[in-house]
Design an enzyme around this catalytic site. Structure first.
Site, PDB file in Angstrom:
ATOM      1  N   HIS A 221     -11.841  -5.275   8.474  1.00  0.00           N
ATOM      2  CA  HIS A 221     -12.266  -5.051   7.083  1.00  0.00           C
ATOM      3  C   HIS A 221     -13.621  -4.363   7.021  1.00  0.00           C
ATOM      4  CE1 HIS A 221      -9.122  -8.031   6.491  1.00  0.00           C
ATOM      5  NE2 HIS A 221      -9.155  -7.829   5.192  1.00  0.00           N
TER       6      HIS A 221
ATOM      7  N   GLU B 209       0.811  -1.225   0.000  1.00  0.00           N
ATOM      8  CA  GLU B 209       0.000   0.000   0.000  1.00  0.00           C
ATOM      9  C   GLU B 209       0.842   1.271   0.000  1.00  0.00           C
ATOM     10  OE1 GLU B 209      -0.994  -2.703   1.663  1.00  0.00           O
ATOM     11  OE2 GLU B 209      -3.012  -3.065   0.895  1.00  0.00           O
TER      12      GLU B 209
END
Lengths: 335, 325
Positions: B129, B60
């Site tokens: 999540h 990321e």
């Protein structure tokens, strides 16, 4: 580790004299900046490259004006080496309105886009992926620009370093990573906290990068490996890692006298100071002492002038405070 | 006019802008060949090719660093962070690098980039999540924050975000990916910083964002049956914030209820409450009430998650109780 060095045309004496001048300029500028700290004219913190000038000067000499530099908080030398004038850099350290960023960035964030200095980054490792992005942009747009990214040995143990090396390799990006390995992270010896001996080069070869070790206190040697790596990147042959061994003469930052380092080690490296070494080499190559003295005088004049001009700069006004958060020049977050 | 799902609208919005502007590029994990883990980017690789639509490793920091470096040198990248929770592993690039660099360099650099991400709960994915992170992004100077709630807004606000010269965090409510509505044909371009009044009432104003918008609308219908006539405003853009529309609509009813998916503390409704208190306090007829996810990590079990995230029932009960007290 492999080294496939394309032919790099050697510098002639005039070019080497210019390289000497750059090294002296970086040295004298930072010595002046340090003096001005002691006078409390420079506020905040600052990280000097004294002793490491051959790397900034040698790599910059191998770059085209359109190439990009990504530097760290220890970025004065890299900024000046790309041709940014001394006055705005010193004025930025003083927090004056004639500073490179009008005082809004400070010592750790020197940036001059018009000179290809695409920022100095003060979070360890963060700019390696950013340099990859610039390199990607050059690749995408089909320009021949190369991104050169400088960082210290301490950066090699943070995640962004590893993400960036893999990224550069898989996309075959025109980026050259330059690790200035000055042996000490901040206050801790890098080898004490690192699993490999050569923190950048050993890792880079694992990621498939061209990996090169060089004496970072020899400006000619640095120039040669940098020119070769940049040529490879420009030719579309992908990224390289240069690990340049060097030593900082002072501490990590302004507040650090560097007393954790053994005296014998400091003495050993002071004897390898890149500037006297280069001075001797130039004399051997046929330069005259008078020529070198004249260069030195010229640099002193430049530093003196920059000092006067920086001190004469105004205090940044309130008009700057709320400017340039957004591209429209303002900072409004509501209507 | 065609029926389009929220997830299809994402690909349509990106494709619309990639056709228009060659400098728009798109990178992220599984966005190309796989068409996105939520199937939000299906067809883009096929249409625009692997040079403009690039799959990345699970890195990321590299994804957002690359987007930043590309943006500062003339491209207009769209980067995907698969789940908004993952912003935590690259937050340095977002807040220290992207958000601050224009200001620090005295305007020398511009970052025309969009970071889009699946945000929020409702899918039983558990705490790592499912978080709604709009309040993380809203508190950072230098970031614009956009949260669409309908397929049409996805396209229009995506286009506006890509065309905007500043960094935009574009949060897509995962709970809305399968919702489907009519969407006009042709180019759709919206305006950042504009809230939308979806329903006008006279008793109370419900201000909602993202996945909470359809819930607020449903709640307003039920409340109407109880004689409580609600205005519903979709905030759509937290930065810039359309305070003109919001303050006008809150003044008109004299009551404000925020419906927020983010955990309670420092949620966007807290900031809105503060603005309302400072600027239109004397227009209020009763307390401001915030309806939020409690200040907890989100649980995985459907029964528990449903208790945590504001539901239509909780909105109705809260508004009704407050209006009748």
């Amino acid at each position: 580790m492999t080294t496939t060095t394309p032919a790099v045309s050697p510098m002639d004496l005039d070019e080497k004299l210019a390289l000497y001048r750059t090294q002296l300029a970086l040295r004298f500028f930072e010595q002046r900046a340090y003096d001005m700290f002691l006078e409390n004219l420079v506020k905040g913190t600052s990280h000097l490259s004294l002793g490491q000038e051959a790397i900034a000067a040698g790599v910059a000499a191998a770059m085209k004006p359109t190439d990009w530099t990504f530097a760290t908080y220890r970025g004065h030398a890299h900024t000046l080496a790309r041709g940014v004038p001394m006055t705005p850099v010193l004025a930025e350290l003083l927090g004056r309105s004639n500073g490179l960023m009008a005082g809004k960035g400070g010592s750790m964030h020197l940036t001059s886009v018009e000179h290809g200095v695409m920022g100095s980054y003060a979070i360890i490792g963060a700019h390696l992926p950013i340099a990859c992005g610039a390199a990607w942009s050059a690749q995408f747009r089909g320009t021949d620009q190369v991104a050169v990214c400088f960082f210290g040995d301490g950066s090699t143990n943070i995640g962004a370093f590893h993400e960036a090396l893999n990224f550069a390799a898989i996309w075959k990006l025109p980026v050259v990573f330059v690790c200035e390995n000055n042996l000490w992270m901040e206050y801790t010896r890098t080898t004490e906290v690192t699993a490999v001996e050569n923190p950048a080069a050993d890792r880079a070869s694992a990621y498939g990068l061209e990996s090169i070790m060089v004496d970072g206190n020899d400006a000619d040697a640095v120039y040669e490996v940098a020119a070769a790596a940049i040529a490879r990147a420009r030719a579309g042959e992908g990224p390289s890692m240069i690990e340049a061994k060097t030593y900082r003469h002072g501490g990590h930052s302004r507040a650090d006298p560097g007393k954790y380092r053994p005296d014998s080690e400091v003495a050993e490296w002071l004897a390898k100071d890149p500037i006297p070494r280069y001075h001797t080499r130039l004399l051997e190559l046929g330069a005259t002492e008078d020529q070198l003295v004249e260069i030195e005088r010229d640099v002193v004049r430049e530093v003196d002038l920059a000092t006067e001009e920086a001190k004469a700069g105004g205090v940044p006004g309130e008009d700057l405070l709320m400017k340039d958060v957004w591209a429209d020049g303002g900072s409004s977050w509501r209507n | 006019m065609a029926q389009l799902t929220f997830r299809e609208a994402i690909a349509r919005g990106i494709a619309q802008e990639m056709r228009r502007d060659e400098s728009v590029v798109f990178l992220g994990e599984d966005i190309g060949a796989a068409g996105g883990v939520f199937k939000g980017t299906v067809g883009l690789l096929e249409e625009f090719g692997g040079v403009r639509v690039r799959d990345t490793p699970i890195s990321e920091q590299a994804i957002l660093g690359a987007a930043m470096g590309a943006a500062m040198t003339g491209l207009k990248p769209i980067a995907e962070i698969m789940f908004a929770d993952f912003f935590a592993v690259c937050w340095d690039i977002v807040v220290n690098e992207i958000a601050k660099s224009r200001y620090m360099t005295n305007g020398q650099m511009t970052f025309p980039l969009v970071i889009r991400s699946g945000n929020g709960g409702g899918l039983r994915f558990g705490a790592q999540h499912s978080q709604s992170v709009e309040n993380w992004a809203m508190m950072v100077p230098g970031l614009k924050v956009v949260v669409p709630s309908t397929p049409e807004d996805v396209i229009g606000l995506m286009a506006a975000s890509i065309r905007d010269p500043d960094p935009v965090i574009f949060l897509e409510a995962k709970a809305l990916y399968s919702t489907k509505t009519d969407v006009p044909d042709g180019e759709i371009v919206d305006t950042l910083g504009t809230a939308k009044v979806l329903r006008s009432g006279s008793n109370a104003t419900l201000v909602a964002l993202g996945a909470m918008v359809p819930k607020a609308l449903k709640a307003a219908e039920e409340l109407a049956g109880q004689g409580i006539d609600c205005t519903v405003v979709d905030v759509r853009s937290l930065v810039p914030l359309d305070t003109q529309t919001l303050l006008r609509e809150i003044s008109a009813t004299g009551r404000l209820f925020t419906v927020e998916e983010n955990p309670r503390l420092c949620g966007w409704g807290g900031e809105l409450s503060s603005i309302v208190s400072e600027e239109i306090f004397y227009d209020l007829d009763g307390p401001i009430v915030r309806i939020t996810t409690p200040h907890i990590p989100l649980p995985a079990a459907d029964a528990l998650e449903d208790m945590a995230i504001p539901s239509v029932e909780r909105i109705v009960t809260t508004v009704s109780k407050s209006m009748n007290s």
